[in-house]
Design a protein around this motif. Structure first.
Motif: not given
Length: 178
Positions: A151-152, A157-160
């Protein structure tokens, strides 16, 4: 060194007083969380023989309200041991003193980390798993940790990736104005 979870299990019972209630006359969830943190600390410290701190709390669902005048029993047990951390399984039950009716109010998992006198993480004793239930609880803790890591990373933010989530968000009670 290894220990049985029974060696550090803790149970406390407390009478719920009007000072513990919220504006609707039910016991305040914050008071129950406070008690849960106390018993998780006691259980983890008893297992590790060190001061412990709360690293995380995995999901607290309040299943049934607790009334003033009821007895609340909290039970804690070590479900998982890592190198310096432990997952403490908690169960909260309320009992109506007059009727004897017992209700399950919530269950939760607190991750506690053992510390030395200088605040440094210290190794904890492992668990002896000698029942199917103890293996199930240990394995479930591993799965929960893996799910949390997944989940993390998915929402980091860099993977979203907004395109993977925007339709789900728009279908909710939110107005997206990007």
């Amino acid at each position: 060194m290894f220990k049985h979870s029974e060696e550090s299990q803790i149970s406390i019972t407390e009478l719920m007083l009007p000072s513990h209630s919220n504006f609707s006359g039910k016991i305040h969830g914050g008071h129950i969380l406070y008690l849960m943190d106390q018993i998780a600390f006691a259980c983890a410290s008893k297992h590790s023989r060190n001061y412990c701190v709360t690293a995380s709390v995995n999901k607290v669902d309040f299943l049934n309200p607790i009334e003033v005048g009821q007895l609340v029993t909290l039970k804690a047990s070590v479900n998982y041991t890592g190198r310096t951390s432990m997952v403490i399984g908690l169960r909260v039950e309320s009992e109506n003193i007059q009727t004897g009716e017992v209700k399950h109010c919530n269950s939760s998992y607190f991750t506690m980390v053992a510390k030395d006198e200088n605040g440094k993480n210290v190794p904890v004793p492992g668990l002896i798993l000698d029942t199917e239930q103890s293996v199930r609880r240990f394995a479930r803790s591993i799965v929960r940790q893996d799910q949390a890591k997944s989940r993390f990373s998915r929402f980091n933010s860099s993977e979203f990736k907004i395109e993977e989530h925007i339709d789900v968000v728009k279908a909710q009670n939110a107005q997206v104005t990007l």
